[in-house]
Scaffold this motif. Structure first.
Motif, PDB file in Angstrom:
ATOM      1  N   VAL A  88       0.858  -1.186   0.000  1.00 27.81           N
ATOM      2  CA  VAL A  88       0.000   0.000   0.000  1.00 27.81           C
ATOM      3  C   VAL A  88       0.895   1.237   0.000  1.00 27.81           C
ATOM      4  O   VAL A  88       1.836   1.324   0.791  1.00 27.81           O
ATOM      5  CB  VAL A  88      -0.924   0.030   1.245  1.00 27.81           C
ATOM      6  N   HIS A  89       0.565   2.172  -0.869  1.00 21.76           N
ATOM      7  CA  HIS A  89       1.250   3.468  -0.901  1.00 21.76           C
ATOM      8  C   HIS A  89       0.428   4.473  -0.099  1.00 21.76           C
ATOM      9  O   HIS A  89      -0.800   4.473  -0.177  1.00 21.76           O
ATOM     10  CB  HIS A  89       1.341   4.002  -2.343  1.00 21.76           C
ATOM     11  N   THR A  90       1.106   5.361   0.614  1.00 18.16           N
ATOM     12  CA  THR A  90       0.404   6.435   1.313  1.00 18.16           C
ATOM     13  C   THR A  90       0.641   7.789   0.652  1.00 18.16           C
ATOM     14  O   THR A  90      -0.047   8.754   0.980  1.00 18.16           O
ATOM     15  CB  THR A  90       0.851   6.540   2.787  1.00 18.16           C
ATOM     16  N   LYS A  91       1.591   7.846  -0.276  1.00 17.12           N
ATOM     17  CA  LYS A  91       1.945   9.139  -0.874  1.00 17.12           C
ATOM     18  C   LYS A  91       1.570   9.277  -2.338  1.00 17.12           C
ATOM     19  O   LYS A  91       1.324  10.380  -2.798  1.00 17.12           O
ATOM     20  CB  LYS A  91       3.450   9.387  -0.736  1.00 17.12           C
ATOM     21  N   GLU A  92       1.595   8.192  -3.100  1.00 16.97           N
ATOM     22  CA  GLU A  92       1.411   8.327  -4.546  1.00 16.97           C
ATOM     23  C   GLU A  92       0.395   7.344  -5.111  1.00 16.97           C
ATOM     24  O   GLU A  92       0.209   6.265  -4.583  1.00 16.97           O
ATOM     25  CB  GLU A  92       2.742   8.178  -5.295  1.00 16.97           C
ATOM     26  N   ASP A  93      -0.258   7.784  -6.174  1.00 13.89           N
ATOM     27  CA  ASP A  93      -1.089   6.912  -7.006  1.00 13.89           C
ATOM     28  C   ASP A  93      -0.180   6.336  -8.081  1.00 13.89           C
ATOM     29  O   ASP A  93       0.833   6.945  -8.438  1.00 13.89           O
ATOM     30  CB  ASP A  93      -2.195   7.724  -7.696  1.00 13.89           C
ATOM     31  N   GLU A  94      -0.554   5.172  -8.625  1.00 17.35           N
ATOM     32  CA  GLU A  94       0.226   4.582  -9.710  1.00 17.35           C
ATOM     33  C   GLU A  94      -0.680   4.221 -10.880  1.00 17.35           C
ATOM     34  O   GLU A  94      -1.826   3.817 -10.691  1.00 17.35           O
ATOM     35  CB  GLU A  94       0.956   3.314  -9.241  1.00 17.35           C
ATOM     36  N   ILE A  95      -0.118   4.362 -12.071  1.00 11.66           N
ATOM     37  CA  ILE A  95      -0.784   3.958 -13.301  1.00 11.66           C
ATOM     38  C   ILE A  95       0.143   2.958 -13.995  1.00 11.66           C
ATOM     39  O   ILE A  95       1.337   3.222 -14.154  1.00 11.66           O
ATOM     40  CB  ILE A  95      -1.049   5.160 -14.228  1.00 11.66           C
ATOM     41  N   PHE A  96      -0.403   1.814 -14.382  1.00 13.88           N
ATOM     42  CA  PHE A  96       0.347   0.746 -15.042  1.00 13.88           C
ATOM     43  C   PHE A  96      -0.173   0.594 -16.466  1.00 13.88           C
ATOM     44  O   PHE A  96      -1.370   0.383 -16.647  1.00 13.88           O
ATOM     45  CB  PHE A  96       0.173  -0.585 -14.292  1.00 13.88           C
ATOM     46  N   THR A 112      -6.875  -9.251 -12.266  1.00 16.93           N
ATOM     47  CA  THR A 112      -7.104  -9.333 -13.703  1.00 16.93           C
ATOM     48  C   THR A 112      -5.757  -9.440 -14.410  1.00 16.93           C
ATOM     49  O   THR A 112      -4.723  -9.085 -13.835  1.00 16.93           O
ATOM     50  CB  THR A 112      -7.899  -8.110 -14.227  1.00 16.93           C
ATOM     51  N   VAL A 113      -5.783  -9.905 -15.632  1.00 13.41           N
ATOM     52  CA  VAL A 113      -4.567  -9.974 -16.435  1.00 13.41           C
ATOM     53  C   VAL A 113      -4.608  -8.834 -17.442  1.00 13.41           C
ATOM     54  O   VAL A 113      -5.554  -8.701 -18.220  1.00 13.41           O
ATOM     55  CB  VAL A 113      -4.423 -11.338 -17.151  1.00 13.41           C
ATOM     56  N   LEU A 114      -3.570  -8.010 -17.397  1.00 12.76           N
ATOM     57  CA  LEU A 114      -3.424  -6.915 -18.350  1.00 12.76           C
ATOM     58  C   LEU A 114      -2.589  -7.396 -19.524  1.00 12.76           C
ATOM     59  O   LEU A 114      -1.568  -8.057 -19.331  1.00 12.76           O
ATOM     60  CB  LEU A 114      -2.722  -5.718 -17.701  1.00 12.76           C
ATOM     61  N   LYS A 115      -3.033  -7.062 -20.731  1.00 15.01           N
ATOM     62  CA  LYS A 115      -2.292  -7.381 -21.955  1.00 15.01           C
ATOM     63  C   LYS A 115      -1.894  -6.080 -22.626  1.00 15.01           C
ATOM     64  O   LYS A 115      -2.308  -4.996 -22.185  1.00 15.01           O
ATOM     65  CB  LYS A 115      -3.161  -8.231 -22.873  1.00 15.01           C
ATOM     66  N   ALA A 116      -1.109  -6.169 -23.679  1.00 13.93           N
ATOM     67  CA  ALA A 116      -0.625  -4.981 -24.384  1.00 13.93           C
ATOM     68  C   ALA A 116      -1.776  -4.020 -24.660  1.00 13.93           C
ATOM     69  O   ALA A 116      -2.809  -4.407 -25.189  1.00 13.93           O
ATOM     70  CB  ALA A 116       0.063  -5.379 -25.675  1.00 13.93           C
ATOM     71  N   GLY A 117      -1.590  -2.784 -24.248  1.00 10.90           N
ATOM     72  CA  GLY A 117      -2.599  -1.750 -24.441  1.00 10.90           C
ATOM     73  C   GLY A 117      -3.495  -1.526 -23.239  1.00 10.90           C
ATOM     74  O   GLY A 117      -4.191  -0.514 -23.167  1.00 10.90           O
ATOM     75  N   ASP A 118      -3.476  -2.442 -22.273  1.00 12.84           N
ATOM     76  CA  ASP A 118      -4.333  -2.315 -21.091  1.00 12.84           C
ATOM     77  C   ASP A 118      -3.669  -1.411 -20.045  1.00 12.84           C
ATOM     78  O   ASP A 118      -2.439  -1.355 -19.937  1.00 12.84           O
ATOM     79  CB  ASP A 118      -4.611  -3.678 -20.468  1.00 12.84           C
ATOM     80  N   ILE A 119      -4.514  -0.741 -19.270  1.00 13.13           N
ATOM     81  CA  ILE A 119      -4.061   0.190 -18.232  1.00 13.13           C
ATOM     82  C   ILE A 119      -4.793  -0.125 -16.932  1.00 13.13           C
ATOM     83  O   ILE A 119      -5.976  -0.454 -16.938  1.00 13.13           O
ATOM     84  CB  ILE A 119      -4.365   1.649 -18.635  1.00 13.13           C
ATOM     85  N   ALA A 120      -4.080   0.021 -15.810  1.00 11.89           N
ATOM     86  CA  ALA A 120      -4.694  -0.115 -14.487  1.00 11.89           C
ATOM     87  C   ALA A 120      -4.273   1.074 -13.635  1.00 11.89           C
ATOM     88  O   ALA A 120      -3.168   1.597 -13.773  1.00 11.89           O
ATOM     89  CB  ALA A 120      -4.261  -1.418 -13.824  1.00 11.89           C
ATOM     90  N   PHE A 121      -5.168   1.481 -12.751  1.00 13.32           N
ATOM     91  CA  PHE A 121      -4.919   2.586 -11.830  1.00 13.32           C
ATOM     92  C   PHE A 121      -4.991   2.068 -10.412  1.00 13.32           C
ATOM     93  O   PHE A 121      -5.983   1.440 -10.027  1.00 13.32           O
ATOM     94  CB  PHE A 121      -5.969   3.685 -12.053  1.00 13.32           C
ATOM     95  N   ALA A 122      -3.948   2.313  -9.623  1.00  9.77           N
ATOM     96  CA  ALA A 122      -3.911   1.916  -8.212  1.00  9.77           C
ATOM     97  C   ALA A 122      -3.761   3.179  -7.364  1.00  9.77           C
ATOM     98  O   ALA A 122      -2.670   3.734  -7.256  1.00  9.77           O
ATOM     99  CB  ALA A 122      -2.751   0.960  -7.956  1.00  9.77           C
ATOM    100  N   PRO A 123      -4.865   3.645  -6.789  1.00  6.18           N
ATOM    101  CA  PRO A 123      -4.781   4.860  -5.973  1.00  6.18           C
ATOM    102  C   PRO A 123      -4.071   4.602  -4.650  1.00  6.18           C
ATOM    103  O   PRO A 123      -4.062   3.475  -4.147  1.00  6.18           O
ATOM    104  CB  PRO A 123      -6.234   5.251  -5.742  1.00  6.18           C
TER     105      PRO A 123
END
Length: 181
Positions: A88-96, A112-123
């Motif tokens: 868990v991050h307390t300072k930053e959001d991440e985008i994959f 979930t499984v991300l494939k080429a072109g897919d994006i995930a956001f982890a706040p």
């Protein structure tokens, strides 16, 4: 209607005056008449500093020092089976953003499984983890907002080769406000 009449009637003149004041605000350290902004930058695929962060081969592309600490962006080039434990991050959001290969990502318990072109956001504040799956190496562009985590990655890359000392890793990550769950 001419431009001057439009500005007067729409109130855009007031908005422009206020906005201009924000743009030209100066800090106490700035000289009068200077602007404080970041220089534009083009980053080529081969550009950046390559670090081995406990098996995650990262190429640091855009640093906080280049973005007024707004964003840090790097490219992960990772072998199958390599991943990051739940944390868990307390300072930053991440985008994959997956460019090549497949990455299994779990955010707040949803996998979930991300494939080429897919994006995930982890706040920030939400547990997440990822791992390269399949038989192909994965290439993923990751962004952290705001920047700062690159300092932690630099320190992690300086650990001795071999199996990582998890207590030492957790200690380094804790300085960035990251905890493992």
């Amino acid at each position: 209607m001419d431009r001057q009449s439009f500005i007067k009637k729409s109130g855009a003149g007031i908005s422009y005056a206020l906005f201009s004041g924000f743009i030209f605000c100066k800090s106490q350290d700035d000289e009068v008449g200077t602007l404080n902004y970041n220089d534009p930058k083009v980053i080529r695929d081969a550009d950046g500093e390559v670090l081995n962060v406990i098996g995650d081969i990262q190429t640091h592309k855009l640093l906080g020092s280049e973005t007024n600490d707004q964003i840090f962006e790097w490219v992960d080039n990772v072998e199958p089976g390599v991943g990051i434990p739940p944390h868990v991050h307390t300072k930053e959001d991440e985008i994959f953003r997956v460019v090549e290969g497949e990455v299994e990502i779990a955010i707040d318990g949803e996998s979930t499984v991300l494939k080429a072109g897919d994006i995930a956001f982890a706040p920030k504040g939400v547990p997440h983890t990822w791992k390269v799956v399949g038989s192909q190496k994965a290439k993923m562009i990751t962004s952290a907002l705001p920047a700062g985590i690159e300092i932690m990655f630099q320190e992690l890359s300086e650990l001795p080769a071999g199996p990582p000392d998890f207590e030492k890793v957790a200690e380094i990550c804790a300085k960035q406000g990251i905890t493992f769950v």
